[in-house]
Scaffold this motif. Structure first.
Motif, PDB file in Angstrom:
ATOM      1  N   ASP A   1     -13.692  -0.331  11.946  1.00 49.08           N
ATOM      2  CA  ASP A   1     -12.047  -0.303  12.630  1.00 49.08           C
ATOM      3  C   ASP A   1     -11.882   1.080  13.006  1.00 49.08           C
ATOM      4  OD1 ASP A   1     -11.661  -3.107  12.283  1.00 49.08           O
ATOM      5  OD2 ASP A   1     -11.012  -3.008  10.247  1.00 49.08           O
ATOM      6  N   MET A   2     -12.087   2.092  12.008  1.00 46.32           N
ATOM      7  CA  MET A   2     -11.611   3.341  12.271  1.00 46.32           C
ATOM      8  C   MET A   2     -12.421   3.889  13.692  1.00 46.32           C
ATOM      9  SD  MET A   2     -11.323   5.577   8.843  1.00 46.32           S
ATOM     10  CE  MET A   2     -12.525   4.802   7.783  1.00 46.32           C
ATOM     11  N   ALA A   3     -13.781   3.558  13.718  1.00 47.76           N
ATOM     12  CA  ALA A   3     -14.440   3.836  14.815  1.00 47.76           C
ATOM     13  C   ALA A   3     -14.081   3.310  16.219  1.00 47.76           C
ATOM     14  CB  ALA A   3     -16.191   3.458  14.752  1.00 47.76           C
ATOM     15  N   ILE A   4     -13.789   1.982  15.968  1.00 49.91           N
ATOM     16  CA  ILE A   4     -13.316   1.346  17.284  1.00 49.91           C
ATOM     17  C   ILE A   4     -11.952   1.951  17.672  1.00 49.91           C
ATOM     18  CG2 ILE A   4     -12.296  -1.053  18.047  1.00 49.91           C
ATOM     19  CD1 ILE A   4     -14.669  -2.395  16.409  1.00 49.91           C
TER      20      ILE A   4
ATOM     21  N   GLY B   1      -5.307   1.345  19.589  1.00 50.09           N
ATOM     22  CA  GLY B   1      -6.363   2.451  18.880  1.00 50.09           C
ATOM     23  C   GLY B   1      -5.892   2.750  17.689  1.00 50.09           C
ATOM     24  N   GLY B   2      -4.543   3.322  17.645  1.00 48.13           N
ATOM     25  CA  GLY B   2      -3.789   3.624  16.231  1.00 48.13           C
ATOM     26  C   GLY B   2      -3.807   2.455  15.276  1.00 48.13           C
ATOM     27  N   ARG B   3      -3.417   1.241  15.845  1.00 50.43           N
ATOM     28  CA  ARG B   3      -3.219   0.383  15.032  1.00 50.43           C
ATOM     29  C   ARG B   3      -4.702  -0.051  14.292  1.00 50.43           C
ATOM     30  NH1 ARG B   3      -3.732  -5.284  14.460  1.00 50.43           N
ATOM     31  NH2 ARG B   3      -5.177  -5.356  16.383  1.00 50.43           N
ATOM     32  N   ARG B   4      -5.810  -0.144  14.942  1.00 50.20           N
ATOM     33  CA  ARG B   4      -7.130  -0.095  14.320  1.00 50.20           C
ATOM     34  C   ARG B   4      -7.383   0.731  13.331  1.00 50.20           C
ATOM     35  NH1 ARG B   4     -10.768  -3.948  16.630  1.00 50.20           N
ATOM     36  NH2 ARG B   4     -12.285  -4.036  14.649  1.00 50.20           N
ATOM     37  N   LEU B   5      -7.246   2.100  13.756  1.00 50.42           N
ATOM     38  CA  LEU B   5      -7.395   3.189  12.950  1.00 50.42           C
ATOM     39  C   LEU B   5      -6.754   3.166  11.657  1.00 50.42           C
ATOM     40  CD1 LEU B   5      -8.753   6.072  13.028  1.00 50.42           C
ATOM     41  CD2 LEU B   5      -6.848   6.983  13.742  1.00 50.42           C
ATOM     42  N   LEU B   6      -5.653   2.783  11.695  1.00 47.87           N
ATOM     43  CA  LEU B   6      -4.611   2.521  10.486  1.00 47.87           C
ATOM     44  C   LEU B   6      -5.138   1.611   9.645  1.00 47.87           C
ATOM     45  CD1 LEU B   6      -0.780   3.139  11.634  1.00 47.87           C
ATOM     46  CD2 LEU B   6      -2.427   4.791  10.104  1.00 47.87           C
ATOM     47  N   ILE B   7      -5.592   0.463  10.247  1.00 45.36           N
ATOM     48  CA  ILE B   7      -6.150  -0.740   9.413  1.00 45.36           C
ATOM     49  C   ILE B   7      -7.737  -0.398   8.897  1.00 45.36           C
ATOM     50  CG2 ILE B   7      -7.159  -3.030   9.703  1.00 45.36           C
ATOM     51  CD1 ILE B   7      -5.293  -3.692  11.949  1.00 45.36           C
ATOM     52  N   GLY B   8      -8.089   0.525   9.638  1.00 42.70           N
ATOM     53  CA  GLY B   8      -9.545   1.056   9.147  1.00 42.70           C
ATOM     54  C   GLY B   8      -9.380   1.894   7.869  1.00 42.70           C
ATOM     55  N   VAL B   9      -8.400   2.879   7.891  1.00 42.34           N
ATOM     56  CA  VAL B   9      -7.905   3.679   6.978  1.00 42.34           C
ATOM     57  C   VAL B   9      -7.560   2.809   5.838  1.00 42.34           C
ATOM     58  CG1 VAL B   9      -6.314   5.493   6.120  1.00 42.34           C
ATOM     59  CG2 VAL B   9      -7.368   5.620   8.512  1.00 42.34           C
ATOM     60  N   PHE B  10      -6.623   2.007   5.990  1.00 40.94           N
ATOM     61  CA  PHE B  10      -6.369   1.286   4.792  1.00 40.94           C
ATOM     62  C   PHE B  10      -7.486   0.438   3.923  1.00 40.94           C
ATOM     63  CE2 PHE B  10      -4.260  -2.589   2.809  1.00 40.94           C
ATOM     64  CZ  PHE B  10      -3.112  -1.949   1.816  1.00 40.94           C
ATOM     65  N   LYS B  11      -8.214  -0.100   4.944  1.00 38.96           N
ATOM     66  CA  LYS B  11      -9.385  -1.271   4.316  1.00 38.96           C
ATOM     67  C   LYS B  11     -10.179  -0.014   3.611  1.00 38.96           C
ATOM     68  CE  LYS B  11     -10.329  -4.714   7.480  1.00 38.96           C
ATOM     69  NZ  LYS B  11     -11.025  -4.972   8.587  1.00 38.96           N
ATOM     70  N   LYS B  12     -10.483   0.983   4.256  1.00 37.77           N
ATOM     71  CA  LYS B  12     -11.474   1.679   3.516  1.00 37.77           C
ATOM     72  C   LYS B  12     -11.135   2.655   2.181  1.00 37.77           C
ATOM     73  CE  LYS B  12     -14.623   4.952   2.515  1.00 37.77           C
ATOM     74  NZ  LYS B  12     -15.288   4.698   1.412  1.00 37.77           N
ATOM     75  N   PHE B  13      -9.723   3.371   2.420  1.00 38.08           N
ATOM     76  CA  PHE B  13      -9.516   4.293   1.473  1.00 38.08           C
ATOM     77  C   PHE B  13      -8.335   3.677   0.517  1.00 38.08           C
ATOM     78  CE2 PHE B  13     -10.682   7.040   5.095  1.00 38.08           C
ATOM     79  CZ  PHE B  13     -11.623   7.601   4.157  1.00 38.08           C
ATOM     80  N   VAL B  14      -7.950   2.506   0.770  1.00 35.68           N
ATOM     81  CA  VAL B  14      -7.080   1.951  -0.275  1.00 35.68           C
ATOM     82  C   VAL B  14      -7.954   0.861  -0.739  1.00 35.68           C
ATOM     83  CG1 VAL B  14      -4.706   0.708  -0.647  1.00 35.68           C
ATOM     84  CG2 VAL B  14      -5.067   2.756   1.063  1.00 35.68           C
TER      85      VAL B  14
END
Lengths: 379, 485
Positions: B325-328, B268-281
Motif C-alpha cells: 500500500d505504501m509503495a502504491i 496516493g495519500g490515502r493508500r500511503l496512510l493505510i499502508g503506514v497504519f497496516k505496517k507500523f500499527v
C-alpha cells in the motif's frame, strides 16, 4: 471526484482539529490512571509475579515502564482480592529481591510462597514480589506508598548500603519519572527534596513529548502479556552469563571515594523513618541482604568489587545502632550466603541461596509470631 | 480534462479560443517541465534509495558495494537489451555520467568524518578504489555492448548468470573474516553467513532484470533510455517489497505528462496512510505475539500456540500488504500506478484463488516465465494432464518458496502449497464431473464459508514452515498446536 476530495479535506481538517484538541486535553489531564485500568492482566492473561522490567522486550516479553499505575496493574497483587484468610506480605528491594537471572519461583519470594506458611491465627501467608532493579530508598518508599492500597499485613524491605546511601535517593528512573508522586511524599514526610526533581513539562505532556512513549509502553506491555501468558517467561534467565569474580580489584576505593568515616547524614534515615510511618502498625522488617564475601585476591581489603571493607563495616555498625535506637525490626543477613552461591554479580543469588534466605526470614517471622505481644491484626 | 474543456469552447469566440489555446500551451509546457523534473527526481531518489535503504552488513564496505553492484547490474542488462541509438547517445552519456557521479559522490563522502555515513550505514571505501571500480564498470558495459549488440538470444546467458547470483546470495556460505554481529546477550552470536547479509531488494531487482531479458529475447521489450530503465528497476517505493511491475506498463506512466492532480494526491495519500497504519500499527503490534523460533519452543501446548499462529498469519499479511500500500500510494503521488499485489487473500474460498490474490505480481511473474512455458513444453510431449499439473505446480511453488531463501523450510512451504493446489485442482475436476453445474444457491454461502475457513487454515499451517527456521522446530510447533508436548 470533487465530492470525494472535499470529503477527504474535511476529514483531514477534523482529524487535525481532534488531534490538537486531544493534545491540549493531555496537557491538563493525565489519562494514564484510566489507560492503565484497561489492562489485559489478571483477567485475560495471568498477572505477573514481579513488576515488569525488560532490557530486551522481544526476549523477555515485557517492557520497562516508569508509570506506577501500569506497573502495578500488570502485577498479580492487583488482581487478587485480599480475603480474610490471607496474610499479605510485600517484599521490596533491588534486583536481588526482584530475582535477576531467576524464574519467579526461584526468587526468595517464590521460596517463601512454596513453604505455604500459616500464621498462628490460621491465615495463609502469601508473599508478593515488589522488588525492582537498581537500589534506591526513595524508589522503595514510592513503591510502598502505591502498594499500601493492596493492604499488606507485613513489609519486608531488602536493603544494602547502596539502598540507604543518600547518593542513590533520587538516582533511579522510577524516582525521576514520578516527580509528582515523589514531591508529594517529600511534603508528607518532610523529606529532603531535590529542587531539580523533574516533572513533565507542557510539551512532554502531549503526544509530541514523553507521554507518547509512556502510552506506547503501556500498550506494548499489554501485548507482551500474551507471550508472557503463553510461555511464563518474564526475564532472560536462559542466556549464559559470567560468574562474579572472587578475585577482587586492587585498592580500597568505594567508587572514587577513599577510606573515611561514614557520617550519619550520608544515609537516608529520613526515608527509613517515612517507610515506618507509612507502614503504620504493620510490621516492617529491614533485611540487610546478603552480599558476596569473596575469598580470592585482595579480599583482605574488600568484601567484593563493590564494597571495600571499611565502608561496609561502618554501614553495618551504623545500621545496628540506628535500628536499636529507633526500635526498627532489623535482620542483618549480610554473610548468610557462601560465595559460590552468587551468580552474575555481588548481590544476585542462586535459587538455593534464595531458599536459605527465605528460611532465615521465615524463622524471624515465626519467632515474632511466637512472642506474646505480637497481635495478629489485619489492617 | 484539458482537451474536453477546449472542446467545449464556442466556435464563435475566436479571441477567447486563441487565449485558451495559449493557456493550454503554457499548461503543456509546464506539464512537460514538471514531467521532466519528476522523472529526474524519481531517477536520482531511486538511485540514492538503493544506498540509503541498504542495511548494515558484517563485512566492511559491503553496504556500499552491494548497492553499487545493483546499479551495475541494471546498467549491464540495459546495455545487453537495448539497441544502439546514436540519436540517444547524448542522453545515455549524461545518465551514465550521473550514475557514475552519484556513486563517486557517495564514495567521496568517506573522505569527511562528518558526512561519511549520510548515505551509507558505514564509511564508504577509499575513493580511489571506488573510482577504479567505476572505471571497471564502464569497461564492463562497453564489453557487454560489443558482445550482445544484435544478439538477443545471448541474453539467456545473463538470465542464467542472474539466477546463479540469486542462488549464491541466498546460500549459507560461511563468511571468513567478517565482524560478528553485536550480541544482545552474553550468549555467543552465530557466525555470519552469506544468507544473513541483506542485499537490499536484490530478489526484486533480479526478477525485474530477468523480466527485461526475457522480453528482449522474445522481441517484446520496448526501447527505452538508461534513465527510464534504471528508474523502473530500482523505483524507490517498490524496491523493498515490490510489487514487480511490468516494464512496458511502468514506462506508460513514466512517459505520460505529469499533471499535478488532486485525485492522485488524495488517493496516493490515502493508500500511503493505510499502508503506514497496516505496517507500523497492526503488523508491528502483531509481531510481538506472532510465531517465531523462540516462541515456538517456549509456548505451552494448546490454545496459546493457536494464538501465535493466527497472529503470524495476520502479521505477515498486514506487514506485506502494508508495504505494498505504501509503495502504491507513493507511486501514485508521482504519477506511477503500480499494480496491486493483494486482493483479500484470506477471504478466498480455495487455494487457487488465494494464489491469485496473494503476492499477485510474483505469482504472475512465475506464471509468465516458468509455469506457462513449462506447461506448453510438457503438453507437447503428450504427458497426462494430471501429471503435467502436478509437475508444473510443484516445481513452481518450490521455486517460489526458494525465492524467499534457500532453506528446507522454504522448500517445504512451497511443496505444502503445491500439494494443496494439486489437491484443489483434482477436487475441482472431480466435483465438476460428479456434481456438474448444479444450482446450489441455498448451500452456496455455506460451502463458500467452509472453503474460506479451510483455505485460511491450510495457509496458516503453511506459515509454520515459513516462519520457523528449521524442520525440527516446525514439527515441535505442530505438535504443540494439537496439544502434544
Amino acid at each position: 471526484m470533487n465530492a470525494n476530495i472535499n470529503f477527504y479535506i474535511r476529514a483531514s481538517l477534523k482529524a487535525l482539529a481532534l488531534f490538537i484538541a486531544f493534545n491540549v486535553v493531555l496537557v491538563f489531564v493525565d489519562p494514564m490512571p484510566v489507560i492503565a485500568r484497561l489492562s489485559v492482566y489478571n483477567w485475560l492473561v495471568p498477572g505477573r509475579e514481579r513488576l515488569p522490567h525488560a532490557r530486551q522486550p522481544s526476549r523477555e516479553y515485557g517492557v520497562t515502564t516508569s508509570n506506577l499505575d501500569v506497573m502495578f496493574n500488570t502485577h498479580v497483587i492487583h488482581g487478587r482480592v485480599k480475603t480474610a484468610d490471607e496474610y499479605r506480605v510485600v517484599v521490596l528491594g533491588d534486583s536481588a529481591a526482584w530475582g535477576w537471572k531467576l524464574r519467579p519461583a526461584e526468587t526468595m519470594v517464590g521460596a517463601m510462597n512454596a513453604q505455604n506458611l500459616i500464621t498462628p491465627d490460621g491465615r495463609k501467608v502469601r508473599v508478593y514480589n515488589l522488588g525492582y532493579p537498581i537500589a534506591s530508598a526513595m524508589r522503595d518508599l514510592l513503591l510502598l506508598d502505591y502498594a499500601m492500597r493492596y493492604r499488606p499485613d507485613m513489609i519486608i524491605w531488602m536493603v544494602t548500603f547502596e539502598t540507604l546511601n543518600d547518593k542513590t535517593r533520587f538516582d533511579h528512573p522510577l524516582v525521576r519519572d514520578n516527580g509528582t508522586q515523589v514531591r508529594s511524599l517529600n511534603e508528607r514526610y518532610s523529606l529532603e527534596a531535590d529542587p531539580a526533581l523533574w516533572e513533565l513539562g507542557y510539551r512532554d505532556r502531549t503526544l509530541f513529548g514523553l507521554r507518547r512513549k509512556i502510552m506506547a509502553d503501556a500498550f506494548r506491555l499489554q501485548l507482551y502479556g500474551l507471550p508472557w501468558a503463553a510461555t511464563g517467561i518474564d526475564h532472560d534467565y536462559f542466556s549464559p552469563y559470567d560468574r562474579v569474580s572472587r578475585d577482587l580489584k586492587e585498592g580500597d576505593l568505594f567508587y572514587d571515594i577513599p577510606p573515611k568515616t561514614l557520617n550519619e547524614d550520608e544515609m537516608t534515615w529520613d526515608v527509613v523513618a517515612a517507610m515506618h510511618q507509612l507502614a503504620g502498625e504493620r510490621p516492617l522488617l529491614i533485611v540487610n541482604e546478603p552480599i558476596l564475601i569473596a575469598d580470592g585476591k585482595n579480599s583482605d581489603v574488600r568484601y567484593n568489587n563493590v564494597y571495600p571493607r571499611w565502608i561496609f563495616d561502618q554501614y553495618r555498625a551504623l545500621m545496628l545502632s540506628k535500628s536499636a535506637q529507633e526500635g526498627w525490626n532489623y535482620l542483618d543477613l549480610w554473610d548468610l550466603i557462601p560465595p559460590d552461591q552468587f551468580t552474575d554479580n555481588e548481590f544476585h543469588m542462586t535459587p538455593n541461596a534464595n531458599r536459605i534466605l527465605a528460611r532465615s526470614i521465615e524463622a524471624w517471622m515465626i519467632e515474632q509470631w511466637a512472642k506474646p505481644e505480637a497481635a495478629m491484626k489485619s489492617p | 480534462m484539458i482537451v474536453s474543456v477546449f472542446a467545449m469552447l464556442p466556435t464563435a469566440a475566436p479571441i477567447a479560443s486563441h487565449r485558451f489555446a495559449a493557456l493550454l500551451h503554457v499548461v503543456h509546457v509546464a506539464a512537460a517541465l514538471l514531467s521532466s523534473v519528476r522523472h529526474a527526481a524519481l531517477f536520482v531518489t531511486s538511485v540514492l534509495a538503493v544506498y540509503l535503504l541498504q542495511p548494515a552488513t558484517p563485512i566492511a564496505h559491503l553496504d556500499f558495494w552491494l548497492p553499487s553492484a545493483s546499479l551495475l547490474l541494471v546498467v549491464v542488462v540495459w546495455c545487453a537489451t537495448q539497441p544502439l541509438r546514436l540519436e540517444a547517445m547524448r542522453e545515455t552519456l549524461v545518465t551514465a555520467g550521473l550514475i557514475a557521479g552519484l556513486v563517486l559522490g557517495i564514495g567521496a563522502l568517506g573522505i569527511t568524518t562528518q558526512l561519511c555515513c549520510v548515505v551509507t550505514r558505514m564509511p564508504p571505501p577509499n575513493i580511489l578504489v571506488v573510482a577504479a571500480a567505476v572505471a571497471g564498470g564502464v569497461l564492463t558495459c562497453i564489453l557487454v555492448v560489443i558482445v550482445f549488440a544484435g544478439h538477443p538470444a545471448r541474453t539467456t546467458w545473463l538470465v542464467f548468470a542472474l539466477i546463479a547470483l540469486l542462488v549464491a546470495v541466498k546460500l549459507n556460505w560461511p563468511i571468513s573474516g567478517a565482524d560478528a554481529p553485536q550480541a544482545e546477550t552474553a550468549s555467543p552470536a552465530p557466525p555470519p553467513t552469506f544468507a544473513t547479509i541483506q542485499w537490499l531488494g536484490f530478489s526484486y531487482i533480479a526478477f525485474r532484470l530477468i523480466h527485461a531479458l526475457r522480453e528482449r529475447a522474445l522481441g517484446k521489450l520496448p526501447v527505452m533510455s538508461l534513465r527510464e530503465f534504471m528508474t523502473y528497476v530500482v523505483f524507490f517505493p517498490a524496491i523493498i517489497a515490490g510489487p514487480i511491475d511490468r516494464v512496458e506498463r511502468f514506462l506508460k506512466d513514466l512517459r505520460a505528462p505529469f499533471i499535478f492532480n488532486m485525485s492522485d494526491l488524495v488517493e496516493g495519500g490515502r493508500r500511503l496512510l493505510i499502508g503506514v497504519f497496516k505496517k507500523f500499527v497492526i503488523a508491528d503490534a502483531l509481531a510481538i505475539i506472532a510465531l517465531n523460533d523462540a516462541l515456538a519452543v517456549q509456548t505451552q501446548p494448546g490454545l496459546w500456540a493457536w494464538v501465535l499462529l493466527y497472529a503470524y498469519a495476520f502479521r505477515i499479511f498486514f506487514d506485506f500488504s502494508g508495504y505494498t500500500d505504501m509503495a502504491i500510494g507513493l507511486g501514485r503521488l508521482f504519477g506511477i500506478k503500480l499494480p496491486e499485489n493483494f486482493n483479500r487473500p484470506y477471504l478466498k474460498p480455495n487455494l487457487t484463488q488465494f494464489w491469485n490474490s496473494w503476492h499477485m505480481t510474483l505469482a504472475q511473474w512465475f506464471r509468465t516465465y516458468y509455469f506457462n512455458p513449462l506447461t506448453r513444453a510438457l503438453r507437447m510431449r503428450n504427458i497426462a494432464p494430471p501429471l503435467i499439473i502436478f509437475v508444473t505446480q510443484t516445481t513452481t511453488m518450490l521455486l517460489i518458496g526458494l525465492w524467499h531463501g534457500l532453506t528446507w523450510n522454504f522448500a517445504l512451504w512451497g511443496v505444502w502449497h503445491a500439494l494443496g493446489l494439486f489437491m484443489h485442482s483434482r477436487w475441482s475436476e472431480f466435483a465438476r464431473a460428479r456434481f456438474g453445474a448444479q444450482d446450489a444457491s441455498k448451500l452456496q454461502w455455506v460451502t463458500h464459508l467452509g472453503g474460506v475457513v479451510l483455505t485460511f487454515h491450510f495457509v496458516a499451517f503453511g506459515w509454520v514452515w515459513f516462519a520457523l527456521s528449521n524442520v525440527e522446530t516446525s514439527l515441535t510447533f505442530f505438535r504443540r498446536l494439537f496439544g502434544m508436548p
